[in-house]
Motif scaffolding. Structure first.
Motif, PDB file in Angstrom:
ATOM      1  N   MET A   1     -79.798 -11.378  19.460  1.00 16.67           N
ATOM      2  CA  MET A   1     -80.135 -12.421  18.476  1.00 16.67           C
ATOM      3  C   MET A   1     -79.235 -12.482  17.449  1.00 16.67           C
ATOM      4  O   MET A   1     -79.144 -11.202  16.543  1.00 16.67           O
ATOM      5  N   VAL A   2     -78.855 -13.544  16.954  1.00 17.16           N
ATOM      6  CA  VAL A   2     -78.115 -13.581  15.420  1.00 17.16           C
ATOM      7  C   VAL A   2     -78.406 -14.912  14.852  1.00 17.16           C
ATOM      8  O   VAL A   2     -78.966 -15.564  15.178  1.00 17.16           O
ATOM      9  N   GLU A   3     -78.840 -14.556  13.488  1.00 12.03           N
ATOM     10  CA  GLU A   3     -79.391 -15.398  12.669  1.00 12.03           C
ATOM     11  C   GLU A   3     -78.490 -15.647  11.506  1.00 12.03           C
ATOM     12  O   GLU A   3     -77.701 -14.720  11.171  1.00 12.03           O
ATOM     13  N   LYS A   4     -78.409 -16.796  10.973  1.00 14.48           N
ATOM     14  CA  LYS A   4     -77.823 -17.032   9.699  1.00 14.48           C
ATOM     15  C   LYS A   4     -78.479 -18.223   8.787  1.00 14.48           C
ATOM     16  O   LYS A   4     -79.003 -19.039   9.380  1.00 14.48           O
ATOM     17  N   ILE A   5     -78.505 -17.732   7.771  1.00 14.20           N
ATOM     18  CA  ILE A   5     -79.174 -18.906   6.466  1.00 14.20           C
ATOM     19  C   ILE A   5     -78.205 -19.704   5.767  1.00 14.20           C
ATOM     20  O   ILE A   5     -77.041 -19.003   5.281  1.00 14.20           O
ATOM     21  N   TYR A   6     -78.416 -20.954   5.594  1.00  8.93           N
ATOM     22  CA  TYR A   6     -77.387 -21.797   5.104  1.00  8.93           C
ATOM     23  C   TYR A   6     -78.260 -22.294   3.967  1.00  8.93           C
ATOM     24  O   TYR A   6     -79.319 -22.887   4.248  1.00  8.93           O
ATOM     25  N   THR A   7     -77.442 -22.525   2.818  1.00  8.44           N
ATOM     26  CA  THR A   7     -78.023 -23.376   1.957  1.00  8.44           C
ATOM     27  C   THR A   7     -77.341 -24.892   1.925  1.00  8.44           C
ATOM     28  O   THR A   7     -75.978 -24.806   1.804  1.00  8.44           O
ATOM     29  N   ILE A   8     -78.095 -25.915   2.109  1.00  8.91           N
ATOM     30  CA  ILE A   8     -77.459 -27.612   2.290  1.00  8.91           C
ATOM     31  C   ILE A   8     -76.912 -28.010   0.855  1.00  8.91           C
ATOM     32  O   ILE A   8     -77.683 -27.785  -0.013  1.00  8.91           O
ATOM     33  N   ILE A   9     -75.723 -28.254   0.904  1.00 10.86           N
ATOM     34  CA  ILE A   9     -75.105 -28.711  -0.331  1.00 10.86           C
ATOM     35  C   ILE A   9     -74.738 -30.190  -0.432  1.00 10.86           C
ATOM     36  O   ILE A   9     -74.379 -30.873  -1.432  1.00 10.86           O
ATOM     37  N   ASP A  10     -74.573 -30.831   1.025  1.00 11.20           N
ATOM     38  CA  ASP A  10     -74.385 -32.322   0.889  1.00 11.20           C
ATOM     39  C   ASP A  10     -75.568 -33.127   0.224  1.00 11.20           C
ATOM     40  O   ASP A  10     -76.562 -32.615   0.357  1.00 11.20           O
ATOM     41  N   ASP A  11     -74.852 -34.137  -0.626  1.00 12.72           N
ATOM     42  CA  ASP A  11     -76.007 -34.806  -1.454  1.00 12.72           C
ATOM     43  C   ASP A  11     -77.092 -35.549  -0.662  1.00 12.72           C
ATOM     44  O   ASP A  11     -77.941 -35.800  -1.243  1.00 12.72           O
ATOM     45  N   THR A  12     -76.671 -35.895   0.620  1.00 14.71           N
ATOM     46  CA  THR A  12     -77.629 -36.278   1.520  1.00 14.71           C
ATOM     47  C   THR A  12     -78.381 -35.637   2.627  1.00 14.71           C
ATOM     48  O   THR A  12     -79.164 -36.258   3.268  1.00 14.71           O
ATOM     49  N   GLY A  13     -78.082 -34.353   2.480  1.00 11.93           N
ATOM     50  CA  GLY A  13     -78.787 -33.476   3.344  1.00 11.93           C
ATOM     51  C   GLY A  13     -78.107 -33.238   4.694  1.00 11.93           C
ATOM     52  O   GLY A  13     -77.028 -33.865   4.950  1.00 11.93           O
ATOM     53  N   ILE A  14     -78.825 -33.127   5.636  1.00 11.66           N
ATOM     54  CA  ILE A  14     -78.284 -33.309   6.954  1.00 11.66           C
ATOM     55  C   ILE A  14     -79.105 -34.522   7.734  1.00 11.66           C
ATOM     56  O   ILE A  14     -80.095 -34.641   8.007  1.00 11.66           O
ATOM     57  N   HIS A  15     -77.983 -35.670   7.454  1.00 10.04           N
ATOM     58  CA  HIS A  15     -78.298 -36.805   8.187  1.00 10.04           C
ATOM     59  C   HIS A  15     -77.773 -37.058   9.451  1.00 10.04           C
ATOM     60  O   HIS A  15     -77.341 -36.119  10.140  1.00 10.04           O
ATOM     61  N   ALA A  16     -77.667 -38.164   9.880  1.00  8.48           N
ATOM     62  CA  ALA A  16     -77.243 -38.663  11.191  1.00  8.48           C
ATOM     63  C   ALA A  16     -75.897 -38.173  11.717  1.00  8.48           C
ATOM     64  O   ALA A  16     -75.691 -37.466  12.743  1.00  8.48           O
ATOM     65  N   ARG A  17     -74.868 -38.124  10.866  1.00  5.28           N
ATOM     66  CA  ARG A  17     -73.391 -37.846  11.206  1.00  5.28           C
ATOM     67  C   ARG A  17     -73.433 -36.169  11.389  1.00  5.28           C
ATOM     68  O   ARG A  17     -72.948 -35.778  12.352  1.00  5.28           O
ATOM     69  N   ILE A  55     -83.992 -32.610   6.678  1.00  6.48           N
ATOM     70  CA  ILE A  55     -83.378 -31.361   5.717  1.00  6.48           C
ATOM     71  C   ILE A  55     -82.669 -32.100   4.605  1.00  6.48           C
ATOM     72  O   ILE A  55     -81.573 -32.607   4.616  1.00  6.48           O
ATOM     73  N   PRO A  56     -83.008 -31.873   3.260  1.00  6.48           N
ATOM     74  CA  PRO A  56     -82.585 -32.432   2.300  1.00  6.48           C
ATOM     75  C   PRO A  56     -81.613 -31.594   1.282  1.00  6.48           C
ATOM     76  O   PRO A  56     -81.303 -30.557   1.760  1.00  6.48           O
ATOM     77  N   LYS A  57     -80.778 -32.103   0.435  1.00  4.96           N
ATOM     78  CA  LYS A  57     -79.889 -31.010  -0.382  1.00  4.96           C
ATOM     79  C   LYS A  57     -80.760 -29.966  -1.050  1.00  4.96           C
ATOM     80  O   LYS A  57     -81.975 -30.104  -1.432  1.00  4.96           O
ATOM     81  N   GLY A  58     -80.188 -28.727  -1.110  1.00  4.38           N
ATOM     82  CA  GLY A  58     -80.547 -27.727  -1.627  1.00  4.38           C
ATOM     83  C   GLY A  58     -81.572 -26.854  -0.635  1.00  4.38           C
ATOM     84  O   GLY A  58     -82.249 -25.865  -1.116  1.00  4.38           O
ATOM     85  N   ALA A  59     -81.702 -27.363   0.289  1.00  5.72           N
ATOM     86  CA  ALA A  59     -82.688 -26.816   1.370  1.00  5.72           C
ATOM     87  C   ALA A  59     -81.965 -25.435   2.053  1.00  5.72           C
ATOM     88  O   ALA A  59     -80.761 -25.487   2.209  1.00  5.72           O
ATOM     89  N   ASN A  60     -82.860 -24.394   2.273  1.00  9.15           N
ATOM     90  CA  ASN A  60     -82.473 -23.400   3.059  1.00  9.15           C
ATOM     91  C   ASN A  60     -82.829 -23.562   4.539  1.00  9.15           C
ATOM     92  O   ASN A  60     -84.107 -24.131   4.693  1.00  9.15           O
ATOM     93  N   VAL A  61     -81.867 -23.527   5.298  1.00 12.83           N
ATOM     94  CA  VAL A  61     -82.066 -23.531   6.841  1.00 12.83           C
ATOM     95  C   VAL A  61     -81.697 -22.449   7.420  1.00 12.83           C
ATOM     96  O   VAL A  61     -80.674 -21.727   7.052  1.00 12.83           O
ATOM     97  N   LYS A  62     -82.505 -21.874   8.577  1.00 13.37           N
ATOM     98  CA  LYS A  62     -82.083 -20.693   9.253  1.00 13.37           C
ATOM     99  C   LYS A  62     -81.580 -21.154  10.825  1.00 13.37           C
ATOM    100  O   LYS A  62     -82.430 -21.885  11.459  1.00 13.37           O
TER     101      LYS A  62
END
Length: 88
Positions: A1-17, A55-62
């Motif tokens: 198992m491999v895990e990685k945490i990311y902090t989203i920096i895109d102004d619109t978060g993780i949207h459709a594209r 998922i919005p900007k500034g969110a931490n996702v794993k």
């Protein structure tokens, strides 16, 4: 198992594209790949699942990968996160 945490920096978060880019990156791999945000975990190979997280900007996702090619899929997700401007 491999895990990685990311902090989203895109102004619109993780949207459709970028959701589509992440799903397309994860789909060819055999490993089970999930993304988790705000206590919810979904299959990263499902566009509807990823979009449902909102998922919005500034969110931490794993991102978690489990399987024979888990290192390769995490590396590919890293590339997409940087190339799409989602995380640095």
């Amino acid at each position: 198992m491999v895990e990685k945490i990311y902090t989203i920096i895109d102004d619109t978060g993780i949207h459709a594209r970028p959701s589509t880019a992440l799903v397309n990156a994860a789909s060819p791999f055999k490993s089970e790949v999930t993304i988790e945000y705000n206590g919810r975990q979904v299959n990263l190979k499902s566009i509807m699942g990823v979009m449902s997280l909102g998922i919005p900007k500034g969110a931490n996702v794993k991102v978690v990968a489990i399987g024979d090619d888990e290192l390769e899929v995490i590396s590919r997700i890293d590339d997409v996160m940087v190339n799409e401007g989602l995380a640095s």
